[in-house]
Design an enzyme around this catalytic site. Structure first.
Site, short mmCIF file in Angstrom:
data_model
loop_
_atom_site.label_atom_id
_atom_site.label_comp_id
_atom_site.label_asym_id
_atom_site.label_seq_id
_atom_site.Cartn_x
_atom_site.Cartn_y
_atom_site.Cartn_z
N ASP A 58 0.77 -1.26 0.00
CA ASP A 58 0.00 0.00 0.00
C ASP A 58 0.80 1.31 0.00
O ASP A 58 1.75 1.45 0.77
CB ASP A 58 -0.87 0.09 1.26
CG ASP A 58 -1.57 -1.20 1.58
OD1 ASP A 58 -1.46 -2.16 0.81
OD2 ASP A 58 -2.23 -1.25 2.64
N GLU A 112 -10.38 -2.37 3.97
CA GLU A 112 -9.06 -1.86 4.35
C GLU A 112 -8.86 -0.47 3.75
O GLU A 112 -9.57 -0.05 2.84
CB GLU A 112 -7.96 -2.80 3.81
CG GLU A 112 -8.09 -4.22 4.32
CD GLU A 112 -6.96 -5.15 3.86
OE1 GLU A 112 -6.43 -5.87 4.71
OE2 GLU A 112 -6.62 -5.15 2.67
C1 FRU Z 1 -3.85 -3.68 2.70
C2 FRU Z 1 -3.24 -4.08 4.03
C3 FRU Z 1 -3.62 -3.07 5.09
C4 FRU Z 1 -2.53 -3.23 6.09
C5 FRU Z 1 -1.34 -3.48 5.21
C6 FRU Z 1 -0.29 -4.37 5.81
O1 FRU Z 1 -3.18 -4.16 1.60
O2 FRU Z 1 -3.67 -5.37 4.38
O3 FRU Z 1 -4.91 -3.24 5.62
O4 FRU Z 1 -2.37 -2.10 6.90
O5 FRU Z 1 -1.83 -4.06 4.02
O6 FRU Z 1 0.84 -4.41 5.02
#
Ligand code: FRU
Length: 568
Positions: free
Chosen positions: A114, A288
């Site tokens: 992300d 998310e």
């Molecule tokens: C989304 C996610 C988020 C989390 C991160 C962990 O892709 O699962 O929810 O904070 O990646 O790397």
């Protein structure tokens, strides 16, 4: 004993210990002991057992001239890593990968997911990202940092926030605290992230903060972290913004399959205001990386709020995707104006974790997404690094049949980045017509703009292809008003059963189809009507696609204004 704990004591003379990695090895643990005490946190590294795929640097510079003990756990005695550890003052990050894009953001080495904490200040766009500096697979989450002045060329700034005793550093956001509401200092940049910790009793996610007094280069962690806790297992990805009418900050949090909205006057103490999500949109997986932005409606003076909600799995073509809701927000509660519908921001397989820049200039709302999918992100055929981001996109709303939809336009900087363009005025397609994209396509990184006038055709199809027989088939279905992209023959598709796929999207009402295709070594982003409908897909061809071949369904059609550009 098969697995041992090994202690390697040394007087540190070099900046790095270089760790040999084998991607399919199980994770081992590595940490530093000094004066009999653990310093920092342990990292998980896939230390090589039978072969070395690549090296990653383990930073030791702060102990130069001192004695430390490296504690390595979980590696059998006969693993070959014991023969391949090295010390060095240098770690070579020269690009060694043919799939590394040239105008999309990637990490210099290691894993990325992300985009996080983006903010703009003093002429610079900051982009942080979920980062593993110890391998090209997910793990050891840090915030990596890159900067740009044009959203196209990115400079790697190294690690900004590293794991600590509260947890590893999951996704989140930054705000520029212009009025010093936090007391950290005027114009301080304040970062919010999820601290994720695995304990013998289960996973724990809490929210933490850190602040920067040097425009995001270095961060000081707030002493009283975490600032928000919950008994929920999935409780993460804080997105913070200023809500002027109520003179308070708002924090959006993704909690299981809903969003929670909090407010604060000082960025430190947060009060829960409301929840949103039950019964709305798609619930095929966990929600998310939320965002909530107010956007202008094209052609009017009105504005509406858009709640961005990334979901995994549950996307329209499997795995991860980004849905959104359009409605009203009063600083406390979000109301969805279209409760019966699910709206998708991008109709490809590789568009996830999309969030927007804080403090963007000229009232712009600029978003960027992670160009991959959790179904196969860890297995795509790159090694030195893994994953790229989408191009940045300017967001707004447009009306269609009394409904409101999100428009994601390629950021205007993509036009300024064009060079050495070539135009083909018109191609008349009776049966098959072939157009060469060379020389613009020679290094695999280019933009193609075109406008299809289908005349009496019911189906317009064309392929992007290379000399190796690899191709991506695109079809404009004039009757159903859809556009599809088939990557089943695009190149290497064998690394995951979920990769070969055809994605499809609506294209609105107009008969002519205007398209902008951004191709960059291992990705294709298709924008119709300059961003009303968007599709982002990764591809791994063994040579650049350098030809476009138009085919008819027996009826004639025209392709106008084919513009091919290299990107600066
Ligand atoms: C989304 C996610 C988020 C989390 C991160 C962990 O892709 O699962 O929810 O904070 O990646 O790397």
């Amino acid at each position: 004993m098969a697995n041992e704990e090994n202690f390697v004591s040394l007087e540190v003379a070099n900046r790095y210990m270089l760790l040999p990695v084998q991607e399919n090895s199980p994770e081992a643990k590595i940490g530093i002991i000094k004066d009999n005490l653990q310093v920092g946190v342990y990292s998980n590294v896939r230390l090589a057992r039978e072969r070395v795929d690549y090296y990653v640097p383990f930073e030791l510079s702060e102990y130069k001239g001192e004695y430390v003990t490296i504690d390595i756990q979980g590696v059998p005695e006969n693993a070959i890593c014991w023969r391949y550890f090295k010390v060095s003052d240098l770690f070579d990050t020269t690009n060694t990968e043919k799939f590394r894009p040239s105008y999309h953001h990637t990490p210099a080495y290691g894993w990325m997911n992300d985009p996080n904490g983006m903010f703009y200040k003093d002429g610079v766009y900051h982009l942080y990202f979920q980062y593993n500096p110890y391998g090209s697979m997910w793990g050891n989450m840090h915030w990596g940092h890159s900067t740009s002045t044009d959203l196209v060329n990115w400079k790697n700034e190294g690690v900004a926030i590293a794991p600590d005793a509260v947890g590893t550093i999951f996704s989140g956001s930054c705000v520029v605290d212009h009025n010093n509401t936090s007391g950290f200092g005027e114009g301080a940049v304040v970062a919010f992230y999820t601290s994720a910790k695995q304990t013998p009793w289960g996973d724990c996610q809490t929210q933490s903060m850190a602040y920067s007094l040097d425009n995001g280069k270095t961060f000081i962690k707030y002493a009283n972290n975490p600032i928000l806790t919950s008994s929920e297992k999935d409780f993460r990805d804080p997105k913070v913004f200023w809500y002027a009418p109520k003179e308070h900050w708002v924090m959006m949090l993704a909690v299981g399959q809903h969003m929670e909205i909090y407010s604060s006057k000082n960025l430190k103490d947060w009060t829960k205001e409301s929840e949103f999500g039950e019964g709305h949109g798609c619930h095929g997986g966990v929600w998310e990386c939320p965002d909530l932005v107010e956007l202008p409606i094209e052609g009017t003076k009105d504005k509406k709020w858009v709640l961005i909600c990334n979901i995994n799995p549950g996307g329209p073509f499997g795995g991860s995707a980004t849905q959104y809701f359009v409605g009203d927000f009063d600083g406390s509660t979000f109301t969805n104006n279209y409760p019966e519908e699910t709206k998708w921001m991008d109709y490809g397989k590789d568009h996830y974790a999309t969030v927007t820049w804080n403090n963007a200039p000229d009232g712009r709302c600029i978003a960027i997404g992670w160009m991959s999918n959790w179904q196969y992100a860890n297995n795509v055929p790159t090694l030195q690094y893994r994953s790229a981001n989408t191009i940045a996109r300017d967001l707004s709303l447009f009306k269609q049949d009394g409904n409101l939809f999100l428009k994601s336009e390629p950021c205007k900087e993509m036009v300024e980045a064009r060079k050495d363009g070539r135009q083909i005025k018109t191609v008349n397609v009776a049966k098959t017509e072939t157009v060469s994209l060379s020389p613009q396509s020679d290094n695999g990184a280019y933009e193609v703009e075109l406008s299809i006038n289908p005349e009496k055709s019911k189906e317009v199809s064309f392929t992007l292809s290379n000399g190796k027989g690899e191709k991506v088939l695109m079809i404009y279905d004039v009757v159903k008003k859809t556009f599809s992209m088939d990557r089943t023959m695009s190149g290497n598709v064998s690394f995951s059963k979920d990769f070969p796929a055809t994605t499809i999207m609506p294209v609105g009402k107009s008969k002519n189809l205007k398209l902008r295709l951004f191709v960059d070594k291992s990705s294709i982003e298709a924008f119709t009507e300059n961003g009303k409908y968007v599709m982002t897909n990764c591809v791994f061809p063994s040579a650049p696609y350098d030809t476009v071949t138009f085919e008819s369904d027996g009826n004639r059609y025209k392709v106008n204004n084919i513009n091919i550009y290299q990107i600066k």
